[in-house]
Structures are given as C-alpha cells and as structure tokens.
Design a protein around this motif. Structure first.
Motif, short mmCIF file in Angstrom:
data_model
loop_
_atom_site.label_atom_id
_atom_site.label_comp_id
_atom_site.label_asym_id
_atom_site.label_seq_id
_atom_site.Cartn_x
_atom_site.Cartn_y
_atom_site.Cartn_z
N VAL A 267 0.85 -1.20 0.00
CA VAL A 267 0.00 0.00 0.00
C VAL A 267 0.88 1.25 0.00
CG1 VAL A 267 -1.70 1.34 1.33
CG2 VAL A 267 -1.95 -1.15 1.14
N GLY A 268 1.93 1.22 0.82
CA GLY A 268 2.85 2.37 0.91
C GLY A 268 3.52 2.68 -0.41
N GLU A 269 3.71 1.65 -1.22
CA GLU A 269 4.34 1.85 -2.53
C GLU A 269 3.32 2.31 -3.59
OE1 GLU A 269 7.79 -1.58 -1.91
OE2 GLU A 269 6.03 -2.01 -3.14
N GLY A 270 2.06 2.45 -3.16
CA GLY A 270 1.01 2.86 -4.10
C GLY A 270 0.62 1.74 -5.05
N ALA A 271 0.98 0.49 -4.71
CA ALA A 271 0.66 -0.66 -5.57
C ALA A 271 0.18 -1.83 -4.70
CB ALA A 271 1.90 -1.06 -6.36
N PRO A 272 -1.03 -1.67 -4.09
CA PRO A 272 -1.49 -2.68 -3.12
C PRO A 272 -1.55 -4.10 -3.67
CG PRO A 272 -3.13 -0.91 -3.41
CD PRO A 272 -1.97 -0.57 -4.27
N GLU A 273 -1.73 -4.20 -5.00
CA GLU A 273 -1.83 -5.55 -5.59
C GLU A 273 -0.52 -6.33 -5.43
OE1 GLU A 273 -1.86 -2.69 -7.21
OE2 GLU A 273 -0.17 -2.84 -8.59
N ARG A 274 0.58 -5.61 -5.16
CA ARG A 274 1.87 -6.32 -4.98
C ARG A 274 1.89 -7.18 -3.72
NH1 ARG A 274 5.99 -1.36 -5.90
NH2 ARG A 274 5.46 -0.94 -8.06
N TYR A 275 0.93 -6.97 -2.83
CA TYR A 275 0.85 -7.75 -1.58
C TYR A 275 0.90 -9.25 -1.88
CZ TYR A 275 -1.74 -9.77 2.46
OH TYR A 275 -2.18 -10.54 3.51
N GLN A 276 0.10 -9.68 -2.87
CA GLN A 276 0.07 -11.11 -3.21
C GLN A 276 1.46 -11.59 -3.65
OE1 GLN A 276 -3.13 -13.35 -3.70
NE2 GLN A 276 -1.38 -14.68 -3.29
N LYS A 277 2.10 -10.78 -4.49
CA LYS A 277 3.44 -11.15 -5.00
C LYS A 277 4.45 -11.23 -3.85
CE LYS A 277 6.33 -8.49 -7.33
NZ LYS A 277 6.65 -7.34 -8.17
N TYR A 278 4.40 -10.24 -2.95
CA TYR A 278 5.34 -10.24 -1.82
C TYR A 278 5.11 -11.46 -0.92
CZ TYR A 278 6.56 -5.39 -2.94
OH TYR A 278 7.01 -4.26 -3.56
#
Ligand SMILES: Cc1cc2nc3c(=O)[nH]c(=O)nc-3n(C[C@H](O)[C@H](O)[C@H](O)COP(=O)(O)OP(=O)(O)OC[C@H]3O[C@@H](n4cnc5c(N)ncnc54)[C@H](O)[C@@H]3O)c2cc1C
Length: 354
Positions: A267-278
């Motif tokens: 979320v902090g990176e402005g790309a919440p969808e990356r959560y799944q990838k992380y």
C-alpha cells in the motif's frame, strides 16, 4: 485512502497501525467488546517474533522439545528456541493509541459499481475505498466478496491445567495420529495441553504423559490451513482469514503479522496488488512444502511414518543447530535429501506432488 479493517486481532491491528502511520484513514470494526478475548491460542512463538515485537508479554522461555511418535521419543535442545506469550497482553499491545469500534459484527460486505465497499453491521453501514478482512478463520469478508480459497479447517483444542511438571522449560509434542498434540508449560505450575483434531486428543495426551490437575479453562476453535486469494480489487485478506498459518502445526502469529507488514508495504508503494506477489515470494515455498508434509503425515502408512520419524531423530543435531522455528521449508528440504525420506516419497509420490 479510507480503509475499513474487519477484526481487531493482532493482524488487523498491526496492519491498521502501519496504515495510520502512512496517513490513511482506518476504521476498525470488532465484533467483541474488547481486544484479546476470547483467546484461541497456545501462544508458542519463535525468537524472530519476540525480537521484532519485544519480550514484554513473554511469560516463559522454552529450551527444547520432547518429541514422540507412539512410545518412541527424543529430546531436541536449544536454549530460548521458543517463547510462551500472554496472548491477551500481546494482542492488547497492538491496540495502543488506536480507535476501535467494538460490538460491531460485520454481517456482509458489498461493492458498488463505483468501486466503493459497503460494510454492514446489524445497526449500521459504512463506506470505504478499501477493505481488509482480518476477521479470523471463517472470514465474512472472504465469503461476501467471493474471494477464492482452498482451506481446510482443523479443530484446535486446548486446556490450561494447574499441575506439577518435571521441566518448566521443555514442551512435549506428540505426533501420533490422528492427533498432533502438545503440552506447553506457561510457568507458575500451569501447562497448556492441546491437540489438533478434538478434545479426545487432549485427553489422550494427558493420559499418556500423566498430566493430572485442575482444568482452569479450555478452548476449541478452527485452525485454517491452505491458501486464499489475498487481493481482489481493493479487498485484502490477512492472517487466519487468508489461512496465513504453518500447514504443519497451524501456528499463525508470525505468518499473519508478517502478512500485515507485506500488505502495508505494498500500500505504501502505491501498488497494493503487490501484496500477493510479496507474500508468494516470502511464504509460497513454505506453504507448498508445508502442505505436502501435512498430506504425507496424514496419509502414509504407519511404517512410513515411523521411517520419517527415524530420519527426524537422525537429524537431531541439525535441527538443534539450524532449524528455523517459523520457517520449516529449510528443514523439510534437508530431510528430502535423505535416502529413507526419498524412498517414502517415491512410494507416495502422488500425495507429495498432489
Ligand atoms: C488451539 C489453538 C492454538 C494455537 N496456537 C498457536 C501458537 O501456539 N502459535 C501461533 O503462532 N499460533 C497459534 N494459533 C493460531 C493463532 O491463534 C492465529 O493464527 C492468530 O490468532 C491469527 O490472528 P488474526 O489476527 O488473523 O485472527 P484472530 O486472532 O482470530 O482475530 C480475528 C478478529 O476478528 C474478529 N471478527 C471475526 N469475525 C468478525 C466479524 N464478522 N465482524 C467483526 N469482527 C470479527 C474476532 O472477534 C477477532 O477479534 C493457535 C490457534 C488455535 C485455535
């Protein structure tokens, strides 16, 4: 951005604190009237978690385990390999300086065509740009928003018993099927005796190890094991709601709290969808190997299970020195290199690969 977090367990509170620090507006809805109760946990965690969140709520330190299959047992010893938490105090430490709306049981969540979420409780409806389902194993957020999942539920049962123990710093783990059972000393003459399966497992554990004494309290709650879709158009799942638990033991505190950090990072990176990838990057292999180990544990023959147990005993020195309490994949990978393990896997290849 306006978030609603459903569930004021440790994972929901941790992510909310992190999002508030980033300047987001966060409303936390909790169905109970306070944080930390009822407690559904044995409170056993590894050093990594204590290093990160502090030792203020540690009530006992654990220096090893006595592991059993049938009547065969062996000791694993490592000073401070794990810690027993006062889970009530631990959960409440995440609620400091944060506003929580209590007695708010979310009954449904819907998304309108403009992309806003409408979160309903019996007496109100709240609107949000994004929603976090940190609402435990039978998540209403997951269900309402039809987020995909492949989760099995195990019944986690435990009694707290006042008793005398020979060693207040060793846990007992009995992997005899159909139960996976434990006795965890919390100190001051109290032990947490639990089992995955049913209360019969707790009774069997008490009988086998002669744990007599007054039952102070008991719990029975679902432990989710598997996988779930973590991100769906502004909706996020976290902690037990997302089955962020170790498939082998069901322990979920470290995984869920780390999940909270990965979500906040995205979320902090402005790309919440990356959560799944992380999440997949850090825990994908853990879950995959953990699920394979669980399938083998549940379905292989008694002889094969004894064979795997003998490998565990042979690897005692390695486990004592190297094994990571929170991440089992490295230990599992080391076992895979053993010829006895390989022979069991070859006989049960379908189970292993699934
Ligand atoms: C018997 C047992 C022993 C365990 N032992 C360990 C252990 O030793 N170590 C370990 O790491 N893990 C253990 N676990 C797992 C651990 O307790 C969970 O992984 C952890 O609590 C997950 O935290 P959470 O914040 O995701 O969910 P929870 O702690 O379950 O919090 C979810 C919150 O959401 C609220 N909620 C639910 N539905 C709604 C709704 N509709 N509306 C509003 N609020 C809602 C609940 O009231 C709760 O406060 C154990 C579990 C069990 C059952």
């Amino acid at each position: 951005m306006k978030f609603v977090t459903v569930g004021a367990g440790p994972c929901g509170l941790h992510v909310s604190q992190l999002l508030l620090k980033q300047g987001h507006e966060v409303t936390i809805l909790e169905e109970h009237d306070r944080v930390g109760a009822p407690i559904h946990c044995a409170g056993l965690v590894g050093k990594k978690l204590v290093d990160k969140f502090g030792s203020r709520h540690v009530i006992n330190n654990i220096d090893g385990a006595h592991i059993f299959l049938n009547d065969t047992g062996f000791f694993l010893k490592r000073k401070n390999v794990a810690f027993v938490l006062d889970r009530y105090g631990f959960d409440r430490s995440f609620a400091i300086d944060i506003s929580i709306e209590y007695d708010q049981r979310v009954v449904s969540v819907a998304k309108d065509p403009s992309g806003k979420f409408h979160i309903k409780t019996p007496g109100s409806s709240i609107c949000a740009d994004a929603i976090i389902g940190a609402d435990g194993p039978v998540s209403i957020v997951r269900k309402s928003l039809e987020m995909k999942s492949s989760i099995r539920y195990f019944s986690g049962c435990q009694q707290r018993i006042r008793t005398e123990l020979e060693d207040e710093h060793m846990v007992i783990v009995d992997i005899n099927r159909p139960f996976f059972s434990w006795a965890i000393p919390e100190g001051n003459g109290i032990v947490r005796v639990g089992a995955i399966g049913s209360m019969k497992g707790v009774d069997a554990m008490r009988e086998k190890f002669g744990i007599k004494g007054e039952v102070i309290d008991f719990i029975q709650a679902p432990i989710p094991v598997g996988r779930a879709e973590l991100v769906k158009d502004g909706a996020f799942l976290l902690g037990d709601a997302a089955a962020q638990t170790k498939p082998t033991t069901g322990g979920g505190l470290y995984y869920g709290l780390r999940g909270a950090e990965l979500l906040a990072k995205a979320v902090g990176e402005g790309a919440p969808e990356r959560y799944q990838k992380y999440w997949n990057k850090e825990f994908g292999r853990e879950i995959r190997l953990g699920l394979a180990a669980r399938r083998l544990y549940e379905h292989i023959s008694k002889n094969d299970l004894s064979l795997l147990f003998s490998v565990l005993m042979e690897k005692k020195k390695y486990i004592e020195a190297e094994a990571d309490f929170e991440k089992h994949s490295t230990a599992i990978k080391t076992f895979l290199l053993n010829p006895k393990t390989l022979s069991v896997i070859m006989r049960n290849l379908k189970l292993f690969l699934h």
